[in-house]
Design a protein around this motif. Structure first.
Motif, PDB file in Angstrom:
ATOM      1  N   MET A   1     -46.267  44.441  77.482  1.00 30.76           N
ATOM      2  CA  MET A   1     -47.442  45.288  77.602  1.00 30.76           C
ATOM      3  C   MET A   1     -48.227  44.862  78.834  1.00 30.76           C
ATOM      4  N   GLY A   2     -48.616  45.846  79.629  1.00 32.83           N
ATOM      5  CA  GLY A   2     -49.394  45.565  80.822  1.00 32.83           C
ATOM      6  C   GLY A   2     -50.851  45.293  80.498  1.00 32.83           C
ATOM      7  N   THR A   3     -51.593  44.930  81.507  1.00 35.94           N
ATOM      8  CA  THR A   3     -53.025  44.655  81.385  1.00 35.94           C
ATOM      9  C   THR A   3     -53.813  45.840  81.932  1.00 35.94           C
ATOM     10  N   LEU A   4     -54.862  46.225  81.208  1.00 36.17           N
ATOM     11  CA  LEU A   4     -55.749  47.288  81.649  1.00 36.17           C
ATOM     12  C   LEU A   4     -56.992  46.657  82.266  1.00 36.17           C
ATOM     13  N   PHE A   5     -57.197  46.898  83.558  1.00 37.22           N
ATOM     14  CA  PHE A   5     -58.381  46.414  84.272  1.00 37.22           C
ATOM     15  C   PHE A   5     -59.379  47.556  84.350  1.00 37.22           C
ATOM     16  N   ASN A  27     -49.969  48.108  97.762  1.00 38.70           N
ATOM     17  CA  ASN A  27     -49.094  49.139  98.335  1.00 38.70           C
ATOM     18  C   ASN A  27     -47.736  49.250  97.642  1.00 38.70           C
ATOM     19  N   GLY A  28     -47.756  49.237  96.314  1.00 36.17           N
ATOM     20  CA  GLY A  28     -46.512  49.429  95.574  1.00 36.17           C
ATOM     21  C   GLY A  28     -45.606  48.216  95.502  1.00 36.17           C
ATOM     22  N   THR A  29     -46.058  47.066  96.002  1.00 37.54           N
ATOM     23  CA  THR A  29     -45.197  45.872  96.005  1.00 37.54           C
ATOM     24  C   THR A  29     -45.277  45.085  94.711  1.00 37.54           C
ATOM     25  N   LEU A  30     -46.220  45.411  93.841  1.00 39.03           N
ATOM     26  CA  LEU A  30     -46.386  44.731  92.561  1.00 39.03           C
ATOM     27  C   LEU A  30     -46.525  45.769  91.460  1.00 39.03           C
ATOM     28  N   PRO A  31     -46.284  45.382  90.208  1.00 42.89           N
ATOM     29  CA  PRO A  31     -46.374  46.358  89.105  1.00 42.89           C
ATOM     30  C   PRO A  31     -47.823  46.676  88.724  1.00 42.89           C
ATOM     31  N   VAL A  32     -48.564  47.247  89.668  1.00 46.96           N
ATOM     32  CA  VAL A  32     -49.958  47.625  89.447  1.00 46.96           C
ATOM     33  C   VAL A  32     -50.106  49.110  89.784  1.00 46.96           C
ATOM     34  N   ILE A  33     -50.658  49.864  88.839  1.00 44.33           N
ATOM     35  CA  ILE A  33     -50.895  51.293  89.019  1.00 44.33           C
ATOM     36  C   ILE A  33     -52.404  51.522  89.059  1.00 44.33           C
ATOM     37  N   PHE A  34     -52.858  52.289  90.043  1.00 38.63           N
ATOM     38  CA  PHE A  34     -54.266  52.642  90.155  1.00 38.63           C
ATOM     39  C   PHE A  34     -54.418  54.069  89.638  1.00 38.63           C
ATOM     40  N   ALA A  35     -55.021  54.193  88.460  1.00 40.27           N
ATOM     41  CA  ALA A  35     -55.165  55.504  87.826  1.00 40.27           C
ATOM     42  C   ALA A  35     -56.283  56.295  88.493  1.00 40.27           C
ATOM     43  N   HIS A  36     -56.077  57.585  88.612  1.00 41.39           N
ATOM     44  CA  HIS A  36     -57.145  58.455  89.113  1.00 41.39           C
ATOM     45  C   HIS A  36     -57.936  58.965  87.915  1.00 41.39           C
ATOM     46  N   GLN A  86     -48.614  55.107  78.633  1.00 47.75           N
ATOM     47  CA  GLN A  86     -47.195  54.958  78.948  1.00 47.75           C
ATOM     48  C   GLN A  86     -47.004  53.858  79.984  1.00 47.75           C
ATOM     49  N   TRP A  87     -47.848  53.855  81.003  1.00 52.97           N
ATOM     50  CA  TRP A  87     -47.736  52.828  82.051  1.00 52.97           C
ATOM     51  C   TRP A  87     -47.918  51.435  81.457  1.00 52.97           C
ATOM     52  N   LEU A  88     -48.937  51.284  80.592  1.00 48.13           N
ATOM     53  CA  LEU A  88     -49.179  49.984  79.956  1.00 48.13           C
ATOM     54  C   LEU A  88     -48.002  49.572  79.082  1.00 48.13           C
ATOM     55  N   SER A  89     -47.457  50.515  78.324  1.00 47.87           N
ATOM     56  CA  SER A  89     -46.337  50.198  77.425  1.00 47.87           C
ATOM     57  C   SER A  89     -45.081  49.800  78.202  1.00 47.87           C
ATOM     58  N   GLN A  90     -44.982  50.226  79.460  1.00 42.41           N
ATOM     59  CA  GLN A  90     -43.843  49.844  80.300  1.00 42.41           C
ATOM     60  C   GLN A  90     -44.087  48.524  81.026  1.00 42.41           C
ATOM     61  N   GLY A  91     -45.205  47.852  80.721  1.00 40.00           N
ATOM     62  CA  GLY A  91     -45.487  46.557  81.315  1.00 40.00           C
ATOM     63  C   GLY A  91     -46.207  46.612  82.647  1.00 40.00           C
ATOM     64  N   LEU A  92     -46.632  47.804  83.046  1.00 38.69           N
ATOM     65  CA  LEU A  92     -47.377  47.925  84.300  1.00 38.69           C
ATOM     66  C   LEU A  92     -48.848  47.579  84.057  1.00 38.69           C
ATOM     67  N   THR A 176     -58.381  38.644  91.204  1.00 37.72           N
ATOM     68  CA  THR A 176     -58.598  38.894  89.776  1.00 37.72           C
ATOM     69  C   THR A 176     -57.486  39.778  89.213  1.00 37.72           C
ATOM     70  N   LEU A 177     -57.104  40.806  89.956  1.00 35.44           N
ATOM     71  CA  LEU A 177     -56.044  41.712  89.484  1.00 35.44           C
ATOM     72  C   LEU A 177     -54.697  41.004  89.392  1.00 35.44           C
ATOM     73  N   LEU A 178     -54.494  40.008  90.205  1.00 30.94           N
ATOM     74  CA  LEU A 178     -53.204  39.319  90.228  1.00 30.94           C
ATOM     75  C   LEU A 178     -53.132  38.143  89.258  1.00 30.94           C
ATOM     76  N   GLN A 179     -54.205  37.879  88.543  1.00 35.19           N
ATOM     77  CA  GLN A 179     -54.234  36.765  87.601  1.00 35.19           C
ATOM     78  C   GLN A 179     -53.738  37.164  86.231  1.00 35.19           C
ATOM     79  N   THR A 180     -52.574  37.745  86.167  1.00 35.34           N
ATOM     80  CA  THR A 180     -51.964  38.075  84.884  1.00 35.34           C
ATOM     81  C   THR A 180     -50.556  37.496  84.872  1.00 35.34           C
ATOM     82  N   GLU A 181     -50.123  37.138  83.702  1.00 36.64           N
ATOM     83  CA  GLU A 181     -48.802  36.533  83.569  1.00 36.64           C
ATOM     84  C   GLU A 181     -47.685  37.447  84.047  1.00 36.64           C
ATOM     85  N   SER A 182     -47.873  38.757  83.903  1.00 35.65           N
ATOM     86  CA  SER A 182     -46.789  39.672  84.273  1.00 35.65           C
ATOM     87  C   SER A 182     -46.625  39.822  85.774  1.00 35.65           C
ATOM     88  N   ILE A 183     -47.615  39.353  86.551  1.00 35.64           N
ATOM     89  CA  ILE A 183     -47.505  39.464  88.008  1.00 35.64           C
ATOM     90  C   ILE A 183     -47.177  38.120  88.629  1.00 35.64           C
TER      91      ILE A 183
END
Length: 184
Positions: A1-5, A27-36, A86-92, A176-183
């Motif tokens: 499960m991803g982290t919601l910031f 710029n797409g190099t890490l599993p981080v999605i910026f929701a609109h 869906q994004w969170l459930s995919q680990g993003l 702060t955004l990069l301080q998660t175990e999944s990244i």
């Protein structure tokens, strides 16, 4: 499960600028999605990159449960789409621009979300809002006054002060955004 910031702060604190800074750095190099966000504000109003909806279309989407979160502020409707689930459930990891007033509801829906408060002085906020040009001086004064009245429990937030250089606050948010175990 991803982290919601959950990025929050007063209008003019620089949330969108910092979010865009981080988006460009990652710029797409890490599993981080910026929701609109879906907003009933015209698309060409300046500021954040959002999806404009008429009030009727917003309400249609709301009736059909297409928003993970939604609120009303300053006479506008704001929503974050259910695609974030869906994004969170995919680990993003997902970054959203939220509302300080909506945070208690967001925490009920997403107990593990990480709230980040972007702060700036009243002088900086006034200058930015004047430069943005969406509100008149009276509306800006009302926003600043209202902002001072909103009680944000600082124990809940990671706070980032954004009165100086973009790179300073931007890199603090990025860290702060990069301080998660999944990244890491």
């Amino acid at each position: 499960m991803g982290t919601l910031f959950y990025i929050a702060g007063a209008s003019g604190a620089g949330k969108d600028t910092l979010i865009n800074y981080c988006r460009n750095q990652i710029n797409g190099t890490l599993p981080v999605i910026f929701a609109h966000r879906y907003i009933t504000r015209p698309a060409n109003a300046g500021g954040e990159n959002h999806i404009h909806l008429s009030e009727e279309e917003f309400k249609l989407r709301l009736r059909n449960n297409l928003f993970a979160m939604h609120w009303v502020s300053h006479g506008l409707y704001y929503g974050v789409g259910i695609e974030i689930n869906q994004w969170l459930s995919q680990g993003l990891n997902v970054v959203i621009n939220g509302s300080r007033e909506y945070l208690p509801t967001a925490l009920e829906k997403y107990p593990s979300l990480r709230p980040i408060l972007i702060e700036a002085t009243a002088e900086t906020i006034k200058e930015r809002l004047l430069k943005r040009g969406r509100e008149n001086s009276e509306s800006i004064a009302e926003r600043i006054s209202r902002s001072a009245q909103i009680n944000t429990n600082s124990a809940l937030f990671t706070s980032i002060h954004n009165d100086g250089l973009l790179e300073d606050a931007g890199n603090e948010l990025l860290t702060t955004l990069l301080q998660t175990e999944s990244i890491l």
